[in-house]
Design an enzyme around this catalytic site. Sequence first.
Site, PDB file in Angstrom:
ATOM      1  N   ASP A 120       0.653  -1.264   0.020  1.00  0.00           N
ATOM      2  CA  ASP A 120       0.203   0.006  -0.083  1.00  0.00           C
ATOM      3  C   ASP A 120       0.932   1.027   0.112  1.00  0.00           C
ATOM      4  O   ASP A 120       1.911   1.315   0.084  1.00  0.00           O
ATOM      5  CB  ASP A 120      -1.078   0.153   1.226  1.00  0.00           C
ATOM      6  CG  ASP A 120      -0.300  -0.602   2.378  1.00  0.00           C
ATOM      7  OD1 ASP A 120       1.010  -0.245   2.563  1.00  0.00           O
ATOM      8  OD2 ASP A 120      -1.087  -0.994   3.468  1.00  0.00           O
ATOM      9  N   ASP A 170      -7.480  -2.755  14.175  1.00  0.00           N
ATOM     10  CA  ASP A 170      -8.976  -3.038  13.609  1.00  0.00           C
ATOM     11  C   ASP A 170      -9.018  -4.072  12.859  1.00  0.00           C
ATOM     12  O   ASP A 170      -9.949  -4.301  11.990  1.00  0.00           O
ATOM     13  CB  ASP A 170      -9.266  -1.850  12.915  1.00  0.00           C
ATOM     14  CG  ASP A 170      -8.614  -1.213  11.906  1.00  0.00           C
ATOM     15  OD1 ASP A 170      -7.689  -1.953  11.448  1.00  0.00           O
ATOM     16  OD2 ASP A 170      -9.022  -0.434  11.242  1.00  0.00           O
ATOM     17  N   HIS A 191      -7.124  -4.583  10.010  1.00  0.00           N
ATOM     18  CA  HIS A 191      -7.008  -4.490   8.482  1.00  0.00           C
ATOM     19  C   HIS A 191      -5.691  -5.215   8.235  1.00  0.00           C
ATOM     20  O   HIS A 191      -4.859  -5.474   9.046  1.00  0.00           O
ATOM     21  CB  HIS A 191      -6.879  -2.941   8.227  1.00  0.00           C
ATOM     22  CG  HIS A 191      -5.680  -2.499   8.909  1.00  0.00           C
ATOM     23  ND1 HIS A 191      -5.910  -0.986   8.999  1.00  0.00           N
ATOM     24  CD2 HIS A 191      -4.452  -2.581   8.879  1.00  0.00           C
ATOM     25  CE1 HIS A 191      -4.541  -0.593   9.626  1.00  0.00           C
ATOM     26  NE2 HIS A 191      -3.711  -1.542   9.462  1.00  0.00           N
ATOM     27  N   GLU A 247      -9.648  -1.733   5.361  1.00  0.00           N
ATOM     28  CA  GLU A 247     -10.293  -1.488   6.713  1.00  0.00           C
ATOM     29  C   GLU A 247     -11.603  -2.415   6.707  1.00  0.00           C
ATOM     30  O   GLU A 247     -11.899  -2.996   5.730  1.00  0.00           O
ATOM     31  CB  GLU A 247     -10.800   0.051   6.556  1.00  0.00           C
ATOM     32  CG  GLU A 247      -9.549   1.062   6.577  1.00  0.00           C
ATOM     33  CD  GLU A 247      -8.716   1.071   7.863  1.00  0.00           C
ATOM     34  OE1 GLU A 247      -8.235  -0.102   8.763  1.00  0.00           O
ATOM     35  OE2 GLU A 247      -7.927   1.984   7.974  1.00  0.00           O
TER      36      GLU A 247
HETATM   37  P1  PGA Z   1       2.037  -2.109  12.662  1.00  0.00           P
HETATM   38  O1  PGA Z   1       1.146  -1.974  11.648  1.00  0.00           O
HETATM   39  O2  PGA Z   1       3.084  -2.862  12.210  1.00  0.00           O
HETATM   40  O3  PGA Z   1       2.969  -0.848  12.790  1.00  0.00           O
HETATM   41  O4  PGA Z   1       1.854  -2.423  13.993  1.00  0.00           O
HETATM   42  C1  PGA Z   1       0.469  -3.135  11.284  1.00  0.00           C
HETATM   43  C2  PGA Z   1      -0.570  -2.591  10.148  1.00  0.00           C
HETATM   44  O5  PGA Z   1      -1.232  -1.455  10.395  1.00  0.00           O
HETATM   45  O6  PGA Z   1      -0.822  -3.205   9.133  1.00  0.00           O
END
Ligand code: PGA
Length: 259
Positions: A66, A135, A137, A142
């Site tokens: 992304d 959450d 994702h 999302e």
């Molecule tokens: P993080 O993010 O590895 O910084 O915890 C994970 C994500 O949002 O996919």
Amino acid sequence: MAEVVIVENAQAAGDLVADAILRLIGTKPDAVLGLATGSTPLPVYRALAERRGDTDLSRVSGFALDEYVGLPISHPESYRSVITREVVEPVGLTPERIHVPVGAEETIRHAGADYEAAINAAGGVDIQILGIGTDGHIGFNEPGSSFASLTRIKTLTRQTRADNARFFDSLDQVPTHSITQGLGTILRARHLVLLAFGAGKAKAIAEALEGPVSANMPASAIQLHPHVTVVIDEAAATELAHADYYRDSYENKPAWQTI
Ligand code: PGA
């Protein structure tokens, strides 16, 4: 079902996954890696840099999950910058072979289709590394994202923007939109490796692995994939109902089976 490997710490996870990637490259020198950003995959990239030895990585290509929309790629927190700084340079990948979705507003209408075409032209992703948001994702898909979705623009939830504010000077600097591989794109990768560390991820991990398959929990899409490895630390495993079964399965795994 996914293979769940509960490891002592993030470094052990990084070593395990880096070795799997290096084994793949040993048999397929032009392997295609699916790269994730965020804090979680950093131990994998560190371990890859340390353990690659004289492995030839020159033909390996990579596709990031992304990118933020509207953040100049020269911004230090654009995922193009992050992937260059944290993966391409330390690991020693060939920059021309590393793709990141383009979040520039001028090309955003066709950037998703362009990215899908580039993944297909490369022969698809062999190993997709994934983190998980609090959450649920994966990528920036999302809650509510279609399991059939392909690379497209997504609005970030307030939770995701708050989680990512630590990389910016303030919350209002966090972009509101992203361009992300869809759940359908991710499910096409041949092997998914989902990592999570820390108690903050325990609930999302339990729901993704053991809860119902639901667009409301995007990471539950991994239950639909035939080859998934979930590598987590003890803190992220605390809400799993079947943790002992996962431990037994991994400890008693036949020696010839790799992850
Ligand atoms: P993080 O993010 O590895 O910084 O915890 C994970 C994500 O949002 O996919």
